[in-house]
Design a protein around this motif. Sequence first.
Motif: not given
Length: 235
Positions: A21-22, A29-32, A69-71, A212-215
Amino acid sequence: MNSLDDCLIRVDSAGVAYPAGGIFSRHKHWALRDVSFDLHDGEVVGVIGRNGAGKSTLLKLLAGIISPDSGQVWQKPGVRASLLALQVGFLPELTGEENAVLSCVLLGLTRKQGRSKLDAIREFAEIGDAMSAPLSTYSSGMRARLGFGVALAASPDVLLIDEVLGVGDAPFRRKSAAMLRERIVGGQSAIVVSHNVNTLRDLCSKLVVIDKGRSVLSGPIQDVLPQYEAMVANG
């Protein structure tokens, strides 16, 4: 998980978020969101998933272009990973030769080592006298050929391979595929992203399924591939 003794790369619950959204939006948005797997020495890991699952983001993460950004993503000290056709450091005002040497340096080689690779890069890329011309005069296919040649000539410890490498005419694609196969059969460690299950079955010993971004699945390819095909068949 296995010992770190022969582990080259370990991805542990890694996530990557982009502003949604800018650029000033607080929404992400979590791409992974949660991806985990190991790559061990001499191993070829396949990555598969639907469009938008996060596979391209994962390659950028593994190549060090972006940070999680995480992990976390752990890489064995001294290990070099190269994303084929990344065109690392390509600058339009520099010639093909200058860009090739610069890219080799960015991939961990010395300037002298980079210059020693020029003949091999020139031969593989098959762009002739254009190596002495500014990159701004290149077509997108010529740029990709040069990037492919640089990534292979740099002889990284880990090849990061995206199926979008189908550049150039049919003979060049066959040549590229043969070179990759030769490297992998020779013990090259690699991570291969593809939608082609036959390619993955042929090249890989392990398969990671991203959804959806998850293994959601990970393990020996002979075990995981049937589960993935059943998952796709069931929608």
